[in-house]
Design a protein around this motif. Structure first.
Motif, PDB file in Angstrom:
ATOM      1  N   ALA A   1       0.832  -1.205   0.000  1.00  0.00           N
ATOM      2  CA  ALA A   1       0.000   0.000   0.000  1.00  0.00           C
ATOM      3  C   ALA A   1       0.866   1.254   0.000  1.00  0.00           C
ATOM      4  CB  ALA A   1      -0.929  -0.007   1.221  1.00  0.00           C
ATOM      5  N   LEU A   2       1.960   1.236   0.756  1.00  0.00           N
ATOM      6  CA  LEU A   2       2.876   2.380   0.753  1.00  0.00           C
ATOM      7  C   LEU A   2       3.530   2.555  -0.613  1.00  0.00           C
ATOM      8  CD1 LEU A   2       4.603   1.933   4.236  1.00  0.00           C
ATOM      9  CD2 LEU A   2       2.854   3.599   3.608  1.00  0.00           C
ATOM     10  N   ALA A   3       3.879   1.433  -1.242  1.00  0.00           N
ATOM     11  CA  ALA A   3       4.495   1.504  -2.569  1.00  0.00           C
ATOM     12  C   ALA A   3       3.534   2.100  -3.580  1.00  0.00           C
ATOM     13  CB  ALA A   3       4.946   0.106  -3.006  1.00  0.00           C
ATOM     14  N   ALA A   4       2.277   1.640  -3.555  1.00  0.00           N
ATOM     15  CA  ALA A   4       1.290   2.148  -4.512  1.00  0.00           C
ATOM     16  C   ALA A   4       1.001   3.628  -4.262  1.00  0.00           C
ATOM     17  CB  ALA A   4       0.003   1.334  -4.413  1.00  0.00           C
ATOM     18  N   ALA A   5       0.964   4.042  -3.011  1.00  0.00           N
ATOM     19  CA  ALA A   5       0.669   5.439  -2.700  1.00  0.00           C
ATOM     20  C   ALA A   5       1.762   6.371  -3.181  1.00  0.00           C
ATOM     21  CB  ALA A   5       0.467   5.602  -1.190  1.00  0.00           C
ATOM     22  N   ASN A   6       2.963   5.860  -3.408  1.00  0.00           N
ATOM     23  CA  ASN A   6       4.066   6.695  -3.864  1.00  0.00           C
ATOM     24  C   ASN A   6       4.134   6.823  -5.379  1.00  0.00           C
ATOM     25  OD1 ASN A   6       6.131   7.641  -1.626  1.00  0.00           O
ATOM     26  ND2 ASN A   6       5.323   5.662  -0.978  1.00  0.00           N
ATOM     27  N   ILE A   7       3.237   6.140  -6.105  1.00  0.00           N
ATOM     28  CA  ILE A   7       3.134   6.328  -7.547  1.00  0.00           C
ATOM     29  C   ILE A   7       2.112   7.440  -7.774  1.00  0.00           C
ATOM     30  CG2 ILE A   7       2.638   5.228  -9.744  1.00  0.00           C
ATOM     31  CD1 ILE A   7       5.078   4.104  -8.285  1.00  0.00           C
ATOM     32  N   PRO A   8       2.508   8.568  -8.373  1.00  0.00           N
ATOM     33  CA  PRO A   8       1.592   9.732  -8.443  1.00  0.00           C
ATOM     34  C   PRO A   8       0.244   9.443  -9.075  1.00  0.00           C
ATOM     35  CG  PRO A   8       3.821  10.378  -9.054  1.00  0.00           C
ATOM     36  CD  PRO A   8       3.842   8.882  -8.912  1.00  0.00           C
ATOM     37  N   VAL A   9       0.199   8.589 -10.090  1.00  0.00           N
ATOM     38  CA  VAL A   9      -1.074   8.337 -10.759  1.00  0.00           C
ATOM     39  C   VAL A   9      -2.056   7.599  -9.854  1.00  0.00           C
ATOM     40  CG1 VAL A   9      -0.390   6.118 -11.746  1.00  0.00           C
ATOM     41  CG2 VAL A   9      -2.068   7.545 -12.933  1.00  0.00           C
ATOM     42  N   ILE A  10      -1.553   6.953  -8.801  1.00  0.00           N
ATOM     43  CA  ILE A  10      -2.411   6.219  -7.853  1.00  0.00           C
ATOM     44  C   ILE A  10      -2.632   7.040  -6.592  1.00  0.00           C
ATOM     45  CG2 ILE A  10      -2.660   4.109  -6.498  1.00  0.00           C
ATOM     46  CD1 ILE A  10      -0.851   2.743  -8.566  1.00  0.00           C
ATOM     47  N   GLY A  11      -1.544   7.441  -5.951  1.00  0.00           N
ATOM     48  CA  GLY A  11      -1.647   8.273  -4.760  1.00  0.00           C
ATOM     49  C   GLY A  11      -2.439   7.617  -3.651  1.00  0.00           C
TER      50      GLY A  11
END
Length: 789
Positions: free
Chosen positions: A249-259
């Motif tokens: 979840a932390l990894a995905a949140a650090n991708i701007p398109v997902i946030g």
């Protein structure tokens, strides 16, 4: 003797690993080579539409660097809004190609970024075959891994998205998908934090590469939940799942398109829900080991009560949160998967894309071929034995089959699952047939040995018949020899059965019975013949169906030659060299990425489709009469409009065939556009004299069919004959007042028009200097001149 046997076994294992290594290398080379037909037949060119945006950003990356790419604002798209590229794209593919290009530059290999983009997909196809081997090796063994890799290397469904030039997100995403599954199963089998860390980095790459990461984000919780239900909870499961939930979840949140969508959207909440259930199950399991039965029952009731209350509170908060959203926290694409009718009802822009339509039954056989026949057998074999890894493969296959039935594009997610299941079935069947053949060969050898021993004994008895005193001894010796031969044969069969049963996890271990030799030979021939047909079909599909780029078309001439249609690049080149650099170009959104990448001109809409109102505005203009469309385009500062037309050469994917989607998307925002007005009297979409009046008056109709009526006789067809719709068009002669034709490509596929600053003067318009003469004035004038009244 034991040492020699161990040394011999180690030697055979080493030889087997070397052979498996060479086979795996050959499979990877084959996977890459079969995807190069497009370069051989055409040239090194980017395919389709979306890849042109990826190529354009990759080219920007090589010129400006990785850091500037994150802050790239593209003013050439979605005029006048623009696009923040770094925050609206999945960067995995672009950064991967950029890293490869940078590495080659460091090695002094002078190569253009376009060539890296063209060959990225074939290169990662070989890597995907390797990942499939590793995944299935963890699930069932080396044989299943090799068989699965051999199938996925050439399966047409995967080839369709990974030929040379297919520089789309799936070029690296399918490899990342399978590799994440391998890391998860590896962690599940070993319980190692080292592999759990590798799983995090693999998932980070997957999240950065493709929006299909949500499939993983829901499949892993489904597997963990199944393990909890079937009482397969273990420390290894916790190590594989729990760190992935938090770090993923932390990894995905650090991708701007997902946030923050990684924790706020409903499609991600299943992982957190199962995360809590896993802790509750482990807590109950721990208490059971620590307390006596009576105390355990009381503690279990307490845990379930407290946990149930906490779960009810959390669910109430979640429900109140998602209830505030019209879609209950789900994205439109996710709802389209859960409800196949959702897009057609509420989001026509999603339903308009051909790859979002449900597949036909024939497409399963075309794209999977023998894998579609073997995969059901592989599903059954997952139960014999049912391990945590095989349970994961089972769930992957079932969910992938469901989603592929909703959307053609998701056949790509089904392809690895079908190949793994088919590889499992192929490995087990081939092993069974080969073992039966080996057992028959050993039986023949044992029978030959016994026969030779018996014949030698008969000769010995004949030689000793002259000595009567030894007769009794000879008879006893013959009996002993026969008994020992019989026991040897029985021992051989028992050893063979034991050897077959010692296969460990093989489904044949408990009920293994060898087939007759002839049946085993015929079975092996059929297996290799089926695989031969599969490879033949896959190579044909790769070369003929999936290697043709949309930007360059080919057809066969009557004399057997090849006719090339290069109208798209011809038109984009005309725009690039004959229009001002600041010119704005309008077209349907399908061609936006190509226009900005190849013509280097600003477009109103493109394939990102993030602003439905903007796309609906273009659809409204195309659906409106000429004057109204002119006003809309002028309000958007549009200077040039182009349409794709196939009626001249028979190209079916033209804008007239897409026109009803323009009407539906435009009508979804602007109620003045009514679809029934564009349909014929019989309620069907048609272009002949029975077509709807709104269709014949629309700007799309006029820009497509302007001056077309005189082209029919060139082919011996009636005047105004449309070769795609196979009919004569409903309106043949008309003029344009607000648009001026400036370019029509060689085969009429691309027609470019200039939006006039002022409308053309109509010959029927009244002369403003002319004064109207009444009858009374005419009479007075005649009387003054002396003429008779």
């Amino acid at each position: 003797m034991a040492g020699e046997a161990a040394a011999l076994a180690a030697k055979k294992l080493a030889y087997g690993n070397v052979i498996a290594g060479f086979l795996l290398l050959a499979i990877c080379v084959l996977a890459t080579s079969v995807r190069l037909f497009s370069v051989i037949k055409y040239e090194s060119v980017i395919h389709e539409f979306d890849p042109y945006f990826n190529y354009r950003v990759s080219r920007f990356l090589t010129e400006k660097g990785f850091t500037e790419t994150w802050d790239f604002f593209d003013s050439f798209t979605w005029y006048p809004l623009g696009r923040v590229v770094g925050g609206t794209m999945y960067p995995g593919l672009i950064f991967t190609a950029g890293a490869i290009w940078s590495l080659l530059q460091q090695l002094n290999v002078p190569i253009h970024i376009q060539e890296v983009c063209v060959f990225t997909a074939p290169l990662f196809s070989g890597a995907c075959a390797l990942s499939t081997y590793l995944f299935m090796k963890e699930v069932r063994g080396q044989g299943a891994g090799l068989a699965s890799a051999a199938i996925i290397a050439v399966v047409p469904s995967y080839i369709s998205r990974s030929v040379a030039g297919s520089y789309d997100l799936e070029a690296v995403a399918i490899f990342a998908l399978v590799f994440v599954f391998y890391l998860y199963v590896k962690t599940l089998n070993t319980g190692s934090l080292k592999w759990a860390t590798a799983l995090f980095f693999g998932y980070l790459y997957m999240v950065a590469s493709w929006g299909g990461y949500s499939f993983i984000a829901n499949l892993l919780p489904i597997h963990c939940l199944a393990c909890i239900v079937f009482q397969r909870v273990s420390v290894r499961l916790y190590i594989a799942y729990a760190p992935w939930v938090v770090l993923g979840a932390l990894a995905a949140a650090n991708i701007p398109v997902i946030g923050f969508n990684a924790v706020l959207m409903s499609e991600h909440m299943a992982s957190f829900f199962v995360f809590g259930l896993l802790h509750a199950a482990l807590a109950i399991q721990y208490i059971q080991h620590m307390l006596p039965p009576r105390a355990y029952s009381a503690a279990k009731r307490l845990v379930i009560t407290v946990g149930g209350a906490a779960l009810a509170l959390v669910l109430a908060l979640v429900v109140s949160y998602v209830a505030a959203s019209p879609t209950f926290g789900w994205t439109g694409r996710s709802l389209s998967l859960l409800d196949p009718t959702y897009a057609s009802k509420y989001i026509p822009i999603i339903a308009s894309v051909s790859e979002h339509q449900p597949p036909t039954w024939s497409s399963y056989f075309t794209d999977l071929h023998i894998a579609s026949l073997l995969a059901p057998a592989g599903l059954l074999l997952c139960f014999r034995p049912l391990t945590d890894a095989s349970l994961f493969l089972l769930l992957y296959g079932v969910t992938a089959v469901y989603f592929s039935g909703v959307m053609v594009r998701l056949m790509l997610v089904l392809a690895p699952a079908a190949c793994c299941l088919a590889g499992l079935a192929l490995s087990e069947v081939t092993s069974y047939l080969a073992t039966s053949l080996a057992a028959a060969h050993q039986d023949d050898a044992a029978a030959a040995t016994a026969s030779a021993a018996a014949s030698r004994r008969v000769e010995s008895e004949a030689a000793d018949s002259a000595a009567p005193s030894n007769t009794g001894t000879s008879k006893r010796t013959a009996k002993d020899t026969a008994a020992s031969a019989s026991s040897a044969r029985k021992g051989g069969k028992a050893a063979k059965k034991s050897s077959a049963a010692s296969g460990g996890d093989s489904w044949l271990s408990d009920t293994w019975r060898p087939l007759p030799k002839d049946v085993a030979i015929v079975g092996l021939i059929l297996v290799f013949a089926g695989m031969g047909l599969f490879y033949k079909h896959s190579v044909f599909v790769a070369g003929e169906m999936y290697s043709a780029p949309s930007i360059v078309l080919q057809s066969k001439r009557a004399d057997g030659g090849v006719k090339v249609f290069d109208d798209f690049r011809e038109a984009y080149a005309w725009l690039s060299y004959n229009t001002p650099p600041e010119a704005k170009v309008a077209s349907w959104w399908d061609y936006g990425y190509q226009t900005t990448a190849m013509a280097n001109r600003t477009v109103i809409v493109d394939n990102n489709t993030w602003n439905n109102t903007h796309i609906a505005t273009v659809g409204r203009a195309m659906s409106s009469p000429e004057k109204k469309a002119w006003q809309i385009f002028r309000s958007l500062d549009v200077e040039y409009v182009f349409v794709v037309f196939g009626g001249f050469i028979g190209y079916p994917s033209d804008d007239i065939n897409k026109f009803l989607w323009m009407v539906r998307i435009g009508g979804g925002v602007f109620p003045e556009i009514k679809e029934p007005a564009y349909l014929g009297a019989d309620g069907n979409y048609r272009v002949d004299d029975q077509a709807g009046k709104a269709l014949l008056d629309s700007t799309m109709w006029k820009l497509s069919y302007y001056r077309f009526a005189d082209c029919g006789p060139m082919f011996g067809a009636p005047r105004g004959y449309d070769r795609v719709r196979n009919t004569v068009i409903g309106k043949t002669d008309f003029e344009l007042k607000y648009f001026e034709e400036v370019f029509t490509s060689e085969h009429w596929m691309m027609r470019i028009y200039r939006v006039l600053p002022q409308p053309n003067r109509d010959t029927k318009l009244r002369n403003p200097r002319r004064t109207k003469v009444t009858n009374r004035a005419r009479i007075k004038r005649r009387a003054a001149s002396g003429a008779p009244a």
